[in-house]
Design a protein around this motif. Structure first.
Motif, PDB file in Angstrom:
ATOM      1  N   LYS A  57      -1.923  -2.811  10.313  1.00  0.00           N
ATOM      2  CA  LYS A  57      -3.237  -2.183  10.145  1.00  0.00           C
ATOM      3  C   LYS A  57      -3.302  -0.971  11.065  1.00  0.00           C
ATOM      4  CE  LYS A  57      -4.992  -6.889   9.761  1.00  0.00           C
ATOM      5  NZ  LYS A  57      -5.752  -7.936  10.491  1.00  0.00           N
ATOM      6  N   LEU A  58      -3.382   0.207  10.466  1.00  0.00           N
ATOM      7  CA  LEU A  58      -3.519   1.449  11.220  1.00  0.00           C
ATOM      8  C   LEU A  58      -4.977   1.874  11.177  1.00  0.00           C
ATOM      9  CD1 LEU A  58      -2.472   3.985  12.686  1.00  0.00           C
ATOM     10  CD2 LEU A  58      -1.929   4.940  10.436  1.00  0.00           C
ATOM     11  N   PHE A  59      -5.587   2.025  12.352  1.00  0.00           N
ATOM     12  CA  PHE A  59      -6.989   2.406  12.456  1.00  0.00           C
ATOM     13  C   PHE A  59      -7.051   3.835  12.990  1.00  0.00           C
ATOM     14  CE2 PHE A  59     -11.254   0.262  12.673  1.00  0.00           C
ATOM     15  CZ  PHE A  59     -11.995   1.381  12.987  1.00  0.00           C
ATOM     16  N   ILE A  60      -7.753   4.708  12.262  1.00  0.00           N
ATOM     17  CA  ILE A  60      -7.875   6.111  12.644  1.00  0.00           C
ATOM     18  C   ILE A  60      -9.364   6.451  12.737  1.00  0.00           C
ATOM     19  CG2 ILE A  60      -7.318   8.502  12.054  1.00  0.00           C
ATOM     20  CD1 ILE A  60      -5.079   7.203  10.210  1.00  0.00           C
ATOM     21  N   GLN A  61      -9.765   6.922  13.889  1.00  0.00           N
ATOM     22  CA  GLN A  61     -11.172   7.223  14.146  1.00  0.00           C
ATOM     23  C   GLN A  61     -11.334   8.674  14.581  1.00  0.00           C
ATOM     24  OE1 GLN A  61     -14.167   4.722  16.594  1.00  0.00           O
ATOM     25  NE2 GLN A  61     -13.171   6.016  18.117  1.00  0.00           N
ATOM     26  N   SER A  62     -12.410   9.296  14.125  1.00  0.00           N
ATOM     27  CA  SER A  62     -12.738  10.656  14.554  1.00  0.00           C
ATOM     28  C   SER A  62     -14.164  10.729  15.080  1.00  0.00           C
ATOM     29  CB  SER A  62     -12.595  11.625  13.378  1.00  0.00           C
ATOM     30  OG  SER A  62     -13.053  12.920  13.743  1.00  0.00           O
ATOM     31  N   THR A  63     -14.364  11.668  15.994  1.00  0.00           N
ATOM     32  CA  THR A  63     -15.683  12.132  16.405  1.00  0.00           C
ATOM     33  C   THR A  63     -16.498  11.062  17.109  1.00  0.00           C
ATOM     34  OG1 THR A  63     -15.542  13.473  14.381  1.00  0.00           O
ATOM     35  CG2 THR A  63     -17.521  13.715  15.667  1.00  0.00           C
ATOM     36  N   LEU A  64     -15.837  10.293  17.979  1.00  0.00           N
ATOM     37  CA  LEU A  64     -16.581   9.463  18.929  1.00  0.00           C
ATOM     38  C   LEU A  64     -17.379  10.379  19.858  1.00  0.00           C
ATOM     39  CD1 LEU A  64     -17.012   6.489  19.728  1.00  0.00           C
ATOM     40  CD2 LEU A  64     -15.221   6.790  21.443  1.00  0.00           C
ATOM     41  N   HIS A  65     -16.844  11.561  20.123  1.00  0.00           N
ATOM     42  CA  HIS A  65     -17.616  12.641  20.745  1.00  0.00           C
ATOM     43  C   HIS A  65     -18.163  13.519  19.629  1.00  0.00           C
ATOM     44  CE1 HIS A  65     -15.004  12.131  24.595  1.00  0.00           C
ATOM     45  NE2 HIS A  65     -16.126  11.433  24.684  1.00  0.00           N
ATOM     46  N   HIS A  81      -2.856  11.445   0.319  1.00  0.00           N
ATOM     47  CA  HIS A  81      -1.497  10.953   0.581  1.00  0.00           C
ATOM     48  C   HIS A  81      -1.409   9.426   0.559  1.00  0.00           C
ATOM     49  CE1 HIS A  81       0.052  14.926   1.890  1.00  0.00           C
ATOM     50  NE2 HIS A  81      -1.147  15.087   2.416  1.00  0.00           N
ATOM     51  N   LEU A  82      -2.547   8.750   0.454  1.00  0.00           N
ATOM     52  CA  LEU A  82      -2.573   7.296   0.560  1.00  0.00           C
ATOM     53  C   LEU A  82      -2.743   6.665  -0.812  1.00  0.00           C
ATOM     54  CD1 LEU A  82      -4.836   6.958   3.734  1.00  0.00           C
ATOM     55  CD2 LEU A  82      -2.330   6.986   3.613  1.00  0.00           C
ATOM     56  N   ASP A  83      -1.674   6.090  -1.306  1.00  0.00           N
ATOM     57  CA  ASP A  83      -1.629   5.447  -2.617  1.00  0.00           C
ATOM     58  C   ASP A  83      -1.491   3.947  -2.391  1.00  0.00           C
ATOM     59  OD1 ASP A  83      -0.966   4.385  -5.094  1.00  0.00           O
ATOM     60  OD2 ASP A  83       0.351   6.063  -5.655  1.00  0.00           O
ATOM     61  N   THR A  84      -2.474   3.183  -2.834  1.00  0.00           N
ATOM     62  CA  THR A  84      -2.454   1.744  -2.567  1.00  0.00           C
ATOM     63  C   THR A  84      -1.225   1.062  -3.168  1.00  0.00           C
ATOM     64  OG1 THR A  84      -3.862   1.374  -4.504  1.00  0.00           O
ATOM     65  CG2 THR A  84      -4.949   1.588  -2.369  1.00  0.00           C
ATOM     66  N   ASP A  85      -0.727   1.601  -4.268  1.00  0.00           N
ATOM     67  CA  ASP A  85       0.441   0.997  -4.901  1.00  0.00           C
ATOM     68  C   ASP A  85       1.714   1.210  -4.094  1.00  0.00           C
ATOM     69  OD1 ASP A  85      -1.071   0.100  -7.041  1.00  0.00           O
ATOM     70  OD2 ASP A  85      -0.710   1.908  -8.234  1.00  0.00           O
ATOM     71  N   LYS A  86       1.699   2.219  -3.210  1.00  0.00           N
ATOM     72  CA  LYS A  86       2.884   2.550  -2.429  1.00  0.00           C
ATOM     73  C   LYS A  86       2.690   2.288  -0.936  1.00  0.00           C
ATOM     74  CE  LYS A  86       4.221   6.145  -5.727  1.00  0.00           C
ATOM     75  NZ  LYS A  86       4.490   7.603  -5.936  1.00  0.00           N
ATOM     76  N   LEU A  87       1.586   1.643  -0.590  1.00  0.00           N
ATOM     77  CA  LEU A  87       1.243   1.401   0.810  1.00  0.00           C
ATOM     78  C   LEU A  87       1.487  -0.054   1.167  1.00  0.00           C
ATOM     79  CD1 LEU A  87      -0.138   2.356   3.496  1.00  0.00           C
ATOM     80  CD2 LEU A  87      -2.321   1.674   2.463  1.00  0.00           C
ATOM     81  N   THR A  88       2.204  -0.265   2.260  1.00  0.00           N
ATOM     82  CA  THR A  88       2.362  -1.594   2.851  1.00  0.00           C
ATOM     83  C   THR A  88       1.426  -1.677   4.047  1.00  0.00           C
ATOM     84  OG1 THR A  88       4.660  -1.797   2.151  1.00  0.00           O
ATOM     85  CG2 THR A  88       3.950  -3.173   4.000  1.00  0.00           C
ATOM     86  N   GLY A  89       0.484  -2.611   3.997  1.00  0.00           N
ATOM     87  CA  GLY A  89      -0.484  -2.723   5.083  1.00  0.00           C
ATOM     88  C   GLY A  89      -1.804  -2.078   4.723  1.00  0.00           C
ATOM     89  N   ASN A 145     -17.268  -5.471  16.186  1.00  0.00           N
ATOM     90  CA  ASN A 145     -17.560  -5.677  14.766  1.00  0.00           C
ATOM     91  C   ASN A 145     -16.839  -4.711  13.835  1.00  0.00           C
ATOM     92  OD1 ASN A 145     -19.294  -7.805  15.391  1.00  0.00           O
ATOM     93  ND2 ASN A 145     -21.037  -6.419  15.634  1.00  0.00           N
ATOM     94  N   LEU A 146     -16.222  -3.672  14.417  1.00  0.00           N
ATOM     95  CA  LEU A 146     -15.502  -2.709  13.586  1.00  0.00           C
ATOM     96  C   LEU A 146     -14.019  -2.647  13.945  1.00  0.00           C
ATOM     97  CD1 LEU A 146     -15.925  -0.665  11.297  1.00  0.00           C
ATOM     98  CD2 LEU A 146     -16.392   1.073  13.040  1.00  0.00           C
ATOM     99  N   TYR A 147     -13.712  -2.534  15.228  1.00  0.00           N
ATOM    100  CA  TYR A 147     -12.312  -2.379  15.651  1.00  0.00           C
ATOM    101  C   TYR A 147     -11.534  -3.695  15.633  1.00  0.00           C
ATOM    102  CZ  TYR A 147     -14.111   1.928  17.970  1.00  0.00           C
ATOM    103  OH  TYR A 147     -14.711   3.113  18.275  1.00  0.00           O
ATOM    104  N   MET A 148     -12.047  -4.687  16.361  1.00  0.00           N
ATOM    105  CA  MET A 148     -11.265  -5.891  16.607  1.00  0.00           C
ATOM    106  C   MET A 148     -10.970  -6.653  15.313  1.00  0.00           C
ATOM    107  SD  MET A 148     -10.390  -6.139  19.800  1.00  0.00           S
ATOM    108  CE  MET A 148     -10.039  -4.391  19.594  1.00  0.00           C
ATOM    109  N   GLY A 149      -9.703  -7.024  15.160  1.00  0.00           N
ATOM    110  CA  GLY A 149      -9.239  -7.713  13.967  1.00  0.00           C
ATOM    111  C   GLY A 149      -8.792  -6.783  12.862  1.00  0.00           C
ATOM    112  N   ASN A 150      -9.048  -5.487  13.036  1.00  0.00           N
ATOM    113  CA  ASN A 150      -8.741  -4.522  11.979  1.00  0.00           C
ATOM    114  C   ASN A 150      -7.778  -3.437  12.428  1.00  0.00           C
ATOM    115  OD1 ASN A 150     -10.685  -5.692  10.080  1.00  0.00           O
ATOM    116  ND2 ASN A 150     -12.228  -4.916  11.506  1.00  0.00           N
ATOM    117  N   ALA A 151      -7.159  -3.608  13.587  1.00  0.00           N
ATOM    118  CA  ALA A 151      -6.262  -2.586  14.129  1.00  0.00           C
ATOM    119  C   ALA A 151      -5.053  -3.224  14.802  1.00  0.00           C
ATOM    120  CB  ALA A 151      -7.005  -1.706  15.132  1.00  0.00           C
ATOM    121  N   ASP A 152      -3.860  -2.844  14.352  1.00  0.00           N
ATOM    122  CA  ASP A 152      -2.618  -3.126  15.074  1.00  0.00           C
ATOM    123  C   ASP A 152      -2.124  -1.874  15.793  1.00  0.00           C
ATOM    124  OD1 ASP A 152      -2.491  -5.770  14.037  1.00  0.00           O
ATOM    125  OD2 ASP A 152      -1.607  -4.996  12.195  1.00  0.00           O
TER     126      ASP A 152
END
Length: 333
Positions: A57-65, A81-89, A145-152
């Motif tokens: 699980k890759l978590f990408i966040q923007s604009t906390l500031h 660039h993100l195709d669910t059929d070609k994405l692992t994870g 409630n957003l980060y934990m469990g959803n980011a490796d």
């Protein structure tokens, strides 16, 4: 996954994200965090791309500031660039983690309490649900409630603050082998071997075993096409290296300068700054970096490099108060 019965513009509202419970595909949510002084919930846009194969699980966040919007464009331009059929994870994307700060084009989270506090959310993690500071409660909602469990793996996208500029620059805790691996995948101009700052997303993520970088993408309040291209490429490199998509790592011909100390040159008094050096320029001890003039155009101070180094940051706003940064250098000691 904790959902609500709310639908806004056709987008479901959630109180807690659990990507493990989602089906394969692309999902849009509004994450309901804490409320403002009128009792209205801050709702944060969340995009989840879940691949057809189980993986990281890759978590990408923007604009906390809130003034650091460059990462929003990176996220938007990454999506094709993100195709669910070609994405692992799974890839989780948050294009705007601090809505009230964004609306004010402010670095800070504004809260209407007895002191009208403006708080740096990136010093508040993992937050406190019982705090007297509204920003700490907001940070708690994000973290638990957003980060934990959803980011490796976590990439936190930032820029320099309003009135200053970075190149593509990383804060990276080189004591952690996975963080070094992540850093080496980014087409960064400069990298600081960073021991961390308590309360920052990067530091607190690493502390709980999730490799993380703070990725600085130039200047505040702008979309820079070059920074977007390089930010997207760094994420694609990460996806390739971690086996989430097929492809080749491409650093765009950029060789990163890695330092272990940053040196700030700040003003002694207010005035009009004229910076004499450029980002990524190598400078020698004693070299002129900037001048400061008064309202009559008279040069009142000259600032020189206290050491050899590479120019990491420059002020872009000429007006400087006492103590303001003129130039920042990165060096290796």
């Amino acid at each position: 996954m904790k959902t609500t019965n709310d639908i806004i513009d056709g987008v479901p509202v959630i109180e807690k994200l659990s990507v493990d419970e989602l089906s394969v595909g692309k999902h849009h949510f509004f994450f309901k965090a804490t409320t403002d002084a009128l009792g209205n919930y801050h709702r944060i846009p969340v995009i989840v791309i879940k691949g057809s194969e189980v993986g990281r699980k890759l978590f990408i966040q923007s604009t906390l500031h809130g003034d650091e919007v460059q990462g929003v464009d990176v996220i938007h331009q990454l999506l094709p660039h993100l195709d669910t059929d070609k994405l692992t994870g799974t890839v989780v994307l948050v294009p705007g983690a601090n809505p009230p700060g964004m609306q004010l084009a402010s670095r800070y989270y504004p809260s209407l309490n007895d002191t009208h506090t403006f708080t740096n959310l990136n010093r508040m993690m993992p937050g406190d649900a019982k705090s007297s500071n509204a920003a700490s409660r907001f940070a708690h909602a994000l973290w638990h409630n957003l980060y934990m469990g959803n980011a490796d793996i976590f990439l936190d996208l930032h820029t320099q603050s309003t009135g200053t500029a970075f190149p593509l620059f990383l804060f990276a805790d080189y004591r952690n082998a996975e963080v070094r691996r992540l850093a080496a995948l980014q087409p960064a101009d400069q990298i600081l071997e960073d021991d961390g700052i308590d309360g920052s997303v990067e530091t607190e993520m690493v502390a709980v075993g999730i490799p993380s970088l703070t990725v600085e993408l130039g200047s505040a309040n702008v979309f820079d096409p070059d920074m977007t291209k390089r930010g997207v490429q760094g994420i694609l490199n990460t996806l390739v290296d971690y086996g989430m998509i097929e492809g080749e790592v491409d650093l765009l011909g950029i060789e990163s300068f890695v330092g272990n100390e940053d040196v700030k040159i700040t003003t002694d008094h207010g005035g009009f700054a004229r910076v004499q050096v450029s980002l990524n320029q190598d400078v020698a001890e004693g070299q002129l970096l900037a001048t400061l003039s008064n309202a009559f155009g008279e040069i009142t101070a000259e600032y020189t490099a206290p050491c050899d180094g590479r120019v990491l940051s420059v002020c872009t706003s000429p007006l400087r108060e006492p103590g303001s940064t003129l130039v920042q250098l990165l060096r290796r000691v």
